[in-house]
Design an enzyme around this catalytic site. Structure first.
Site, PDB file in Angstrom:
ATOM      1  N   CYS A 357      54.227 -57.172  -8.703  1.00 26.52           N
ATOM      2  CA  CYS A 357      53.784 -57.936  -8.076  1.00 26.52           C
ATOM      3  C   CYS A 357      54.673 -59.390  -8.419  1.00 26.52           C
ATOM      4  CB  CYS A 357      53.028 -57.885  -6.787  1.00 26.52           C
ATOM      5  SG  CYS A 357      52.056 -56.713  -6.568  1.00 26.52           S
TER       6      CYS A 357
HETATM    7  O1  KQY Z   1      53.464 -56.861  -3.758  1.00 26.31           O
HETATM    8  C1  KQY Z   1      52.366 -57.714  -3.864  1.00 26.31           C
HETATM    9  N1  KQY Z   1      51.009 -57.412  -4.081  1.00 26.31           N
HETATM   10  C2  KQY Z   1      52.231 -58.654  -2.470  1.00 26.31           C
HETATM   11  C3  KQY Z   1      51.223 -59.261  -1.775  1.00 26.31           C
HETATM   12  C4  KQY Z   1      51.366 -60.078  -1.079  1.00 26.31           C
HETATM   13  C5  KQY Z   1      50.182 -60.817  -0.880  1.00 26.31           C
HETATM   14  C6  KQY Z   1      50.781 -62.134   0.174  1.00 26.31           C
HETATM   15  N2  KQY Z   1      49.240 -63.321   0.172  1.00 26.31           N
END
Ligand code: KQY
Length: 365
Positions: A357
């Site tokens: 991510c």
């Molecule tokens: O892609 C992802 N797992 C992003 C998560 C974002 C979390 C924001 N607090």
């Protein structure tokens, strides 16, 4: 940078698999104190470790705010390029461009999707998100890459995985969620994906990792090793809600064929034991209206499938769990040509995501 008034498929561009060749990798430095405990200080150490691990294999660019430039420059090795940009948080996978390539013309372009912080005012994770929504265009500008734009279609990079040969895997939980493209039918969504990623077949899993705050991004539950072969986050514990989710995915994946008519080989990648937020971790996060709170005892969406595939390496999250070694061993078997490197990633998990991510590859042709 030109905004191109057509669609990638029409111009012969396709999204490559992550295992294809990269020019480099993008990341964004963490600092927002209502998502990262203690103003992101513990997370910054881990982001630096991830950047250094990836930079063994390909060039890394770190986006930082003006306020963090000096600190980041001091914490990052000199081979990491640092560029200043304003953002709302640090999830470049989701707000950055999806790059598409044309192997005939040796050209790379970006796709700029709409971004609304994983669900906008319905169930988004923070407000506002306007700076994040500009990141894709700014990266394309910096890299002098022309860019396709589809601002009314909400999509994050973590919600799509392709094999580069015409197949895309997504989850219904995410792509059909109310906070993203509620006015579009499943068929409309599939058509947009086919046009902009240049795929012929979309495999729809039902759900992603249990309690994943992104509405079940596919990148946390499944990852392409190569065309025809995936890893799937798995547990044998039938009492864990994750079991039914993973079993459902397994049944779909093993019964599907991909765009080339192949049956998929599915490798089970066992998740760690449930990881919960501790009291100390919870109190380090500022409470802000409109941002998802981090409460003591909340279960985090931990999975080893959220790894990053680099040119000669694989950078995998570790959680100080007995399954860490098994994950590294399996991935090393599946990627014999790449070096598998583990990074302790609990601090990224505490912010709601993981290594995949916080990274976005820029392919080369
Ligand atoms: O892609 C992802 N797992 C992003 C998560 C974002 C979390 C924001 N607090």
């Amino acid at each position: 940078m030109r905004i191109i008034n057509s669609v990638p498929k029409q111009d012969g561009f396709r999204m490559p698999g992550e295992f294809e060749k990269h020019e480099g990798c993008w990341m964004i430095w963490p600092e927002r104190s209502d998502n990262w405990r203690y103003g992101g200080k513990p997370a910054q150490k881990v982001f630096a470790e991830v950047a250094h691990a990836i930079s063994e294999f390909e060039p890394v660019t770190m986006i930082v705010s003006a306020a963090q430039y000096v600190n980041a420059r001091q914490m990052l090795n000199s081979n990491i390029r640092i560029v200043e940009m304003s953002t709302d948080d640090s999830w470049v996978r989701d707000c950055g461009p999806t790059f598409v390539i044309n192997t005939n013309t040796a050209d790379v372009r970006g796709v700029n999707w709409g971004f609304n912080a994983w669900g906008g005012l319905v169930d988004g994770l923070y407000f506002p998100w306007d700076k994040d929504d500009l990141v894709a265009q700014k990266i394309c500008d910096m890299e002098r890459k022309d860019c396709y734009s589809i601002p009314d279609f909400i999509l994050e990079g973590g919600s799509i995985h392709v094999d580069g040969e015409g197949t895309l895997i997504v989850t219904e939980e995410c792509l059909l969620s109310e906070g993203r493209n509620a006015s579009l039918s499943k068929e409309d969504i599939e058509n947009n994906l086919k046009e902009y990623l240049n795929v012929e077949k979309v495999i729809w899993l039902k759900r992603g990792i249990y309690l994943d705050e992104t509405n079940g991004h596919v990148d946390n539950i499944c990852n392409y090793v190569k065309p025809g072969e995936v890893v799937l986050a798995w547990t044998d514990d039938k009492n864990d809600p994750q079991y039914d989710i993973s079993k459902e995915c397994y049944d779909i994946l093993t019964n599907e064929t991909d765009a080339k008519g192949r049956k998929l080989k599915v490798h089970k990648l066992h998740v760690p034991s449930p990881i919960l937020i501790s009291k100390e971790e919870s109190i380090g996060v500022d409470s802000v209206d409109g941002t998802l709170p981090r409460e003591e005892g909340d279960r985090l969406a931990a999975s080893y499938a959220n790894y990053y595939t680099a040119n000669g390496g694989v950078v995998v999250p570790l959680f100080a769990d007995p399954n860490d070694d098994k994950a590294v061993q399996l991935l090393q078997e599946l990627y014999p040509e790449r070096k598998v490197v583990g990074v302790y990633a609990r601090e990224i998990l505490l912010g709601g995501g993981n290594i995949h991510c916080i990274t976005q590859q820029q392919p080369s042709v």
